[in-house]
Design a protein around this motif. Sequence first.
Motif, PDB file in Angstrom:
ATOM      1  N   ASP A  99       0.857  -1.198   0.000  1.00 15.01           N
ATOM      2  CA  ASP A  99       0.000   0.000   0.000  1.00 15.01           C
ATOM      3  C   ASP A  99       0.891   1.245   0.000  1.00 15.01           C
ATOM      4  OD1 ASP A  99      -2.480   1.365   2.331  1.00 15.01           O
ATOM      5  OD2 ASP A  99      -2.027   1.811   0.225  1.00 15.01           O
ATOM      6  N   ARG A 100       0.691   2.135  -0.977  1.00 14.68           N
ATOM      7  CA  ARG A 100       1.464   3.375  -1.051  1.00 14.68           C
ATOM      8  C   ARG A 100       0.527   4.577  -1.163  1.00 14.68           C
ATOM      9  NH1 ARG A 100       4.755   0.585   0.727  1.00 14.68           N
ATOM     10  NH2 ARG A 100       6.803   0.038  -0.104  1.00 14.68           N
ATOM     11  N   THR A 101      -0.606   4.484  -0.500  1.00 16.58           N
ATOM     12  CA  THR A 101      -1.571   5.592  -0.541  1.00 16.58           C
ATOM     13  C   THR A 101      -1.002   6.814   0.182  1.00 16.58           C
ATOM     14  OG1 THR A 101      -3.448   4.069  -0.595  1.00 16.58           O
ATOM     15  CG2 THR A 101      -3.897   6.322   0.126  1.00 16.58           C
ATOM     16  N   ILE A 102      -1.128   7.955  -0.458  1.00 11.49           N
ATOM     17  CA  ILE A 102      -0.665   9.216   0.122  1.00 11.49           C
ATOM     18  C   ILE A 102      -1.889   9.987   0.632  1.00 11.49           C
ATOM     19  CG2 ILE A 102       0.490  11.407  -0.339  1.00 11.49           C
ATOM     20  CD1 ILE A 102       2.121   9.958  -2.474  1.00 11.49           C
ATOM     21  N   THR A 103      -1.825  10.379   1.901  1.00 13.94           N
ATOM     22  CA  THR A 103      -2.958  11.093   2.494  1.00 13.94           C
ATOM     23  C   THR A 103      -3.254  12.362   1.707  1.00 13.94           C
ATOM     24  OG1 THR A 103      -2.332  10.269   4.680  1.00 13.94           O
ATOM     25  CG2 THR A 103      -3.805  12.182   4.610  1.00 13.94           C
ATOM     26  N   GLY A 104      -4.524  12.562   1.427  1.00 14.66           N
ATOM     27  CA  GLY A 104      -4.951  13.752   0.690  1.00 14.66           C
ATOM     28  C   GLY A 104      -5.139  13.501  -0.799  1.00 14.66           C
ATOM     29  N   ASP A 105      -4.574  12.414  -1.321  1.00 14.04           N
ATOM     30  CA  ASP A 105      -4.785  12.105  -2.747  1.00 14.04           C
ATOM     31  C   ASP A 105      -6.229  11.668  -2.965  1.00 14.04           C
ATOM     32  OD1 ASP A 105      -2.200  12.720  -3.354  1.00 14.04           O
ATOM     33  OD2 ASP A 105      -1.552  10.659  -3.779  1.00 14.04           O
ATOM     34  N   PRO A 106      -6.801  11.968  -4.121  1.00 16.21           N
ATOM     35  CA  PRO A 106      -8.189  11.565  -4.362  1.00 16.21           C
ATOM     36  C   PRO A 106      -8.359  10.059  -4.511  1.00 16.21           C
ATOM     37  CG  PRO A 106      -7.226  12.540  -6.338  1.00 16.21           C
ATOM     38  CD  PRO A 106      -6.242  12.755  -5.238  1.00 16.21           C
ATOM     39  N   ASP A 107      -7.299   9.351  -4.947  1.00 17.52           N
ATOM     40  CA  ASP A 107      -7.371   7.901  -5.123  1.00 17.52           C
ATOM     41  C   ASP A 107      -6.384   7.204  -4.196  1.00 17.52           C
ATOM     42  OD1 ASP A 107      -9.322   7.926  -7.111  1.00 17.52           O
ATOM     43  OD2 ASP A 107      -7.848   8.121  -8.721  1.00 17.52           O
ATOM     44  N   ASN A 108      -6.685   5.969  -3.849  1.00 20.04           N
ATOM     45  CA  ASN A 108      -5.748   5.120  -3.122  1.00 20.04           C
ATOM     46  C   ASN A 108      -4.768   4.485  -4.119  1.00 20.04           C
ATOM     47  OD1 ASN A 108      -7.117   5.725  -0.780  1.00 20.04           O
ATOM     48  ND2 ASN A 108      -8.270   3.797  -0.727  1.00 20.04           N
ATOM     49  N   ILE A 163      -1.175   0.772  -8.999  1.00 18.89           N
ATOM     50  CA  ILE A 163      -2.605   0.474  -9.134  1.00 18.89           C
ATOM     51  C   ILE A 163      -3.350   1.555  -8.357  1.00 18.89           C
ATOM     52  CG2 ILE A 163      -4.464  -1.178  -8.697  1.00 18.89           C
ATOM     53  CD1 ILE A 163      -2.316  -3.373  -8.565  1.00 18.89           C
ATOM     54  N   SER A 164      -4.203   2.269  -9.045  1.00 14.87           N
ATOM     55  CA  SER A 164      -4.993   3.304  -8.353  1.00 14.87           C
ATOM     56  C   SER A 164      -6.477   2.904  -8.357  1.00 14.87           C
ATOM     57  CB  SER A 164      -4.806   4.672  -9.025  1.00 14.87           C
ATOM     58  OG  SER A 164      -5.282   4.638 -10.363  1.00 14.87           O
ATOM     59  N   TYR A 165      -7.184   3.256  -7.273  1.00 11.89           N
ATOM     60  CA  TYR A 165      -8.596   2.884  -7.145  1.00 11.89           C
ATOM     61  C   TYR A 165      -9.257   3.880  -6.198  1.00 11.89           C
ATOM     62  CZ  TYR A 165      -7.010   0.833  -2.719  1.00 11.89           C
ATOM     63  OH  TYR A 165      -6.448   0.660  -1.473  1.00 11.89           O
ATOM     64  N   PRO A 166     -10.552   4.096  -6.316  1.00 11.41           N
ATOM     65  CA  PRO A 166     -11.221   5.088  -5.466  1.00 11.41           C
ATOM     66  C   PRO A 166     -11.477   4.541  -4.057  1.00 11.41           C
ATOM     67  CG  PRO A 166     -12.806   4.070  -6.938  1.00 11.41           C
ATOM     68  CD  PRO A 166     -11.467   3.538  -7.344  1.00 11.41           C
ATOM     69  N   PRO A 167     -11.360   5.384  -3.041  1.00 12.71           N
ATOM     70  CA  PRO A 167     -11.687   4.915  -1.680  1.00 12.71           C
ATOM     71  C   PRO A 167     -13.199   4.757  -1.511  1.00 12.71           C
ATOM     72  CG  PRO A 167     -11.225   7.262  -1.644  1.00 12.71           C
ATOM     73  CD  PRO A 167     -10.937   6.802  -3.044  1.00 12.71           C
ATOM     74  N   ASN A 168     -13.552   3.867  -0.621  1.00 15.45           N
ATOM     75  CA  ASN A 168     -14.976   3.648  -0.338  1.00 15.45           C
ATOM     76  C   ASN A 168     -15.400   4.581   0.792  1.00 15.45           C
ATOM     77  OD1 ASN A 168     -17.558   2.724  -0.016  1.00 15.45           O
ATOM     78  ND2 ASN A 168     -16.987   0.769   0.931  1.00 15.45           N
ATOM     79  N   ASN A 169     -15.926   5.732   0.409  1.00 17.82           N
ATOM     80  CA  ASN A 169     -16.383   6.711   1.393  1.00 17.82           C
ATOM     81  C   ASN A 169     -17.911   6.791   1.447  1.00 17.82           C
ATOM     82  OD1 ASN A 169     -13.699   7.462   1.965  1.00 17.82           O
ATOM     83  ND2 ASN A 169     -13.704   8.931   0.235  1.00 17.82           N
ATOM     84  N   THR A 170     -18.567   5.760   0.996  1.00 18.86           N
ATOM     85  CA  THR A 170     -20.026   5.783   0.921  1.00 18.86           C
ATOM     86  C   THR A 170     -20.692   5.438   2.255  1.00 18.86           C
ATOM     87  OG1 THR A 170     -20.119   3.464   0.230  1.00 18.86           O
ATOM     88  CG2 THR A 170     -19.920   5.133  -1.506  1.00 18.86           C
ATOM     89  N   GLY A 171     -19.948   4.838   3.172  1.00 18.27           N
ATOM     90  CA  GLY A 171     -20.535   4.391   4.433  1.00 18.27           C
ATOM     91  C   GLY A 171     -21.103   2.993   4.341  1.00 18.27           C
ATOM     92  N   GLY A 172     -21.144   2.438   3.127  1.00 19.39           N
ATOM     93  CA  GLY A 172     -21.641   1.085   2.979  1.00 19.39           C
ATOM     94  C   GLY A 172     -20.482   0.097   2.860  1.00 19.39           C
TER      95      GLY A 172
END
Length: 223
Positions: A99-108, A163-172
């Motif tokens: 995992d190399r996600t950078i805080t504040g980036d729109p994608d993980n 590999i970039s992908y959107p975070p799940n911020n939907t609450g589901g």
Amino acid sequence: MRVRNLAFAALAVTAALSLTACQNDETDTAQGAPTTAPTASTGTIPTGGPASKGPATNGPATSKPGKTGTPPTAAPADSGTAGKTAKCRTADLTITAADRTITGDPDNTVVVELKNHSGKDCTLSGYAGVDLKTPSGALSADRSGQPVGTSVLAPGKSTYFGISYPPNNTGGSGLRITGLVVTPPDETQPVTLPWPGAGSLPATDTNGSPVKIGPMGSAGQGQ
């Protein structure tokens, strides 16, 4: 009678003398003529004119030398492939993901490392095949469209892609991810890895995959 004979003799002598004189004149004329017929002039060949075709007079004739140049060398039959580094096969590589996600980036972001353990140089070029394992089946990643380059890996060296992908911020609960399958470029043998990123993707009804990958060398170790 005697007088007539003398007169006749005198005429005969005169005629003989006259005939002798004529013969002498003809003989003199013949002796004064040239003894040989005149020959035609051969002339000389002007400077720069064609050389004589006759045989040489100052030495033996020699044959004209042939071509002495070296014949062209044929190219090696496999010159098109000589010196090229072989492509990395799945068996040549140690493949890991982090995992190399950078805080504040729109994608993980997950970065995949491919390390050459074969003991010889090999190359990687293009895009890997990437599938995320989910309870609903495999979700294939789409290519980002970045330009493709070639990475030459010496023994013990690595290259990376992201590999970039959107975070799940939907609450589901979203779409749960249970594993990662990576197939190196130009290979058919995949490697299955644990998924190191966020546990789920947001559920979506849009067409296409929300997961994107870059080509070989598009990510670094610290990214």
